[in-house]
Design a protein around this motif. Structure first.
Motif, PDB file in Angstrom:
ATOM      1  N   ASP A  56       0.833  -1.202   0.000  1.00  0.00           N
ATOM      2  CA  ASP A  56       0.000   0.000   0.000  1.00  0.00           C
ATOM      3  C   ASP A  56       0.864   1.246   0.000  1.00  0.00           C
ATOM      4  O   ASP A  56       0.678   2.152  -0.821  1.00  0.00           O
ATOM      5  CB  ASP A  56      -0.910  -0.012   1.229  1.00  0.00           C
ATOM      6  N   ARG A  59       2.719   1.660  -3.264  1.00  0.00           N
ATOM      7  CA  ARG A  59       1.808   2.061  -4.329  1.00  0.00           C
ATOM      8  C   ARG A  59       1.477   3.537  -4.203  1.00  0.00           C
ATOM      9  O   ARG A  59       1.445   4.286  -5.163  1.00  0.00           O
ATOM     10  CB  ARG A  59       0.534   1.224  -4.242  1.00  0.00           C
ATOM     11  N   LEU A  60       1.257   3.990  -2.957  1.00  0.00           N
ATOM     12  CA  LEU A  60       0.913   5.386  -2.745  1.00  0.00           C
ATOM     13  C   LEU A  60       2.088   6.294  -3.102  1.00  0.00           C
ATOM     14  O   LEU A  60       1.915   7.359  -3.668  1.00  0.00           O
ATOM     15  CB  LEU A  60       0.464   5.606  -1.298  1.00  0.00           C
ATOM     16  N   PHE A  61       3.321   5.818  -2.775  1.00  0.00           N
ATOM     17  CA  PHE A  61       4.483   6.607  -3.157  1.00  0.00           C
ATOM     18  C   PHE A  61       4.581   6.721  -4.676  1.00  0.00           C
ATOM     19  O   PHE A  61       4.769   7.782  -5.221  1.00  0.00           O
ATOM     20  CB  PHE A  61       5.771   5.973  -2.602  1.00  0.00           C
TER      21      PHE A  61
END
Lengths: 385, 385
Positions: A56, A59-61
């Motif tokens: 998560d 992915r957010l980075f």
């Protein structure tokens, strides 16, 4: 993208910080075989939790570097396989539908196969449509799955779970068209009564209340049956709320179509077949995959199951459950004594084809937390008018 | 705890690494009011994703320091409020149950209130039990929710969502006891036929197949009605599969009890009341909270909704959905055109009381991603034999 959407400290949160965690996870995985079964199960869940959290964050980075929000991207890729029209060239397609002639399911069958030669036949018992496929009497079957106002028809999930050779090979979404039907030559002012299935009557409540004259309302178990009844018995004071195809079947007049109160009234149907009869992919067709699974740790792990797909940009569009009939009660040992929980088989619809590599991976990961994983079908979805 | 369960590099993964991310989140939240509504919604979801990931990692780190697995800990705390027996001291409690006399729901009502004086009365239409509460004719109602082999009774969710004054104030789980009933004086060898509801017949299939003589099987819509019928008409060759209370109501003999094939056959019932009639907490009673909500971003966000609870050590035990009748179709703008999705109201059971501080927080966070959040009840669960 407004600068406010980027973390101001992104450089200090480099993805490299996850490396030591990943290394420790690898170490823990290596040591797993030495653990007791209970410890091992706990360890799998725990490392899985780490894995989820890291995926998560990573992915957010990576999202920060992209204009495109991955949660909003859609996968429409899928396998291309022969369409039944080619497969059964020359012979008409035999299609079983649930219900009796004049039912909405017959209407769905007619729309699904409007461009090819087909022989559709009714199955008054729901299970008969599945048996017709298994026994070779039908090449395909059409069954209702859901109405946008009344909800899901669970019974077809049960049948699909029981008849494991039968696969979902297509989805059809049709706007409901409730028609006000009467004997030919009858006018609206002749009507004293309206009969239909309780669901259809409830879909038309406001229209019936606003009707130019008071109509007695009568509920019957089957609208198509009612249409046949007023036709055969030449009943002139009674209208039926039923399908357009019922008017055709029983020689009735359509006094008014789209008699329902709301336009957001849709029926979902599934096309079923015996494995690998994929539909030809047409431009704009969306793909869906329906997967059934149990969860080793029960309902508490359902968010993990969903996350396995969502974290790979595969949107979940529906999550249903049925009793886990092979083991309906789960007993959990706790400090306060044994606790009993109802246990379920989950049926999840996700966007994309089972042959997409991300979907293949997701299904593989799902197996780690599941007692079983069974793809009920991977198919195209069509919205017809 | 085996050393393998601790990350070997835990010192290098100190929770302090999350501080810069938290700081950036705070910054992003501050800038949110300036954004357009669409951007703001995306931003809420995105920061929420970060938040989730961080909470997960932090929780996993803190878990490493503890012997106790937080996912396995259970919260049993909850409010203590007057039991109806005290509230209605002197007067018998008026209890509405769904069904007719002799039904399993009457049996549940009798078991739920075995220790207090109560007058139970039948409601042949499901909605009548809700109306009896609202109109003051009943102090409580008992409704069936689920059977461990046949699944959920969705209709009572719909009624609970519609009758917003009615709350769940207790849960009762009872083992199913299907009894083979006949006229007094009839022996097993007199029997030629057995009648019951299709569900009860399917629960006893193996027992019926192994019966000492061939019995003709007949399905009827209501087992209690069938019991009354054979009693009133003095039918000697027919048995009914029904409840123990049906035998008492209609003066029938119990030829065999626990006639069902499987012992994992349980019914769940809800006790309903008009707000704030909490049950007295007894030692060992578990608490549950049932919450209904819609999701701004649809089904894709369901894992977030579950996570909000699970990350606070609140176990989710069931997730149901009903059509979102105020807005059954969700339209999502996409690059390939507008896409239509069915939309739902979710009904989730979680362990713990709504007055626990962690539950209060979870419900507050849930509001951030929901169109509405409505607690349908917070109540104790009892398993009776």
């Amino acid at each position: 993208m407004p600068t406010g959407l980027r973390p101001s400290t992104s450089s200090s949160c480099d993805a490299a910080i996850f490396r030591p965690i990943r290394a420790s996870l690898q170490q823990r995985r290596k040591e797993m075989p030495k653990l007791s079964p209970l410890r091992k199960a706990e360890e799998i869940a725990s490392t899985f939790g780490f894995e989820m959290a890291i995926v998560d964050l990573e992915r957010l980075f990576s999202k920060e570097a992209s204009e495109d929000h991955p949660l909003l991207r859609r996968k429409l890729a899928g396998p291309s396989a022969p369409f039944p029209a080619e497969r059964y060239a020359g012979k008409p397609l035999r299609v079983a539908y649930q219900g009796i002639p004049g039912s909405y399911c017959q209407e769905a069958a007619a729309k699904a196969f409007s461009s090819i030669r087909c022989e559709a036949f009714p199955c008054s018992h729901m299970e008969d449509a599945f048996q017709a496929l298994e026994e070779g009497d039908a090449n395909q079957a059409i069954v209702p799955v859901e109405n946008s106002i009344d909800g899901t028809i669970d019974r077809n999930f049960d049948l699909l779970l029981r008849h494991q050779d039968v696969e979902i090979i297509g989805e059809l979404v049709l706007p409901v068209n409730h028609c006000l039907l009467s004997l030919k030559g009858t006018s609206r002012s002749d009507l004293r009564r309206v009969i239909s299935h309780p669901q259809a009557l409830s879909h038309c409540r406001a229209k019936l209340e606003g009707f130019e004259r008071h109509l007695e309302i009568e509920e019957v178990p089957n609208a198509a049956e009612a249409a046949r009844y007023i036709s055969e018995n030449r009943i002139t004071d009674t209208a039926v709320i039923g399908s357009r195809i019922a008017a055709k079947e029983f020689g009735l007049e359509v006094l008014e179509q789209n008699f329902q109160d709301r336009s957001e009234n849709f029926n979902r149907f599934w096309q079923l077949g015996l494995g690998a009869q994929h539909q030809r992919r047409e431009l704009g067709d969306a793909w869906k995959t329906t997967v059934a699974f149990s969860l080793e740790k029960g309902v508490s792990d359902l968010f993990r199951a969903m996350w396995i797909f969502e974290s790979r940009d595969i949107s979940v569009t529906k999550v249903d459950h049925r009793p886990n009939r092979s083991n309906p009660i789960r007993v959990k040992e706790e400090s306060t004594g044994d606790h009993k929980y109802f246990d379920y088989v989950f049926v999840m619809d996700v966007e994309g084809s089972a042959s997409d590599s991300s979907m293949e991976k997701a299904l593989k990961v799902l197996e780690e937390i599941s007692g079983f994983v069974h793809v009920l079908g991977s198919y195209t979805c069509r919205l017809k008018n």
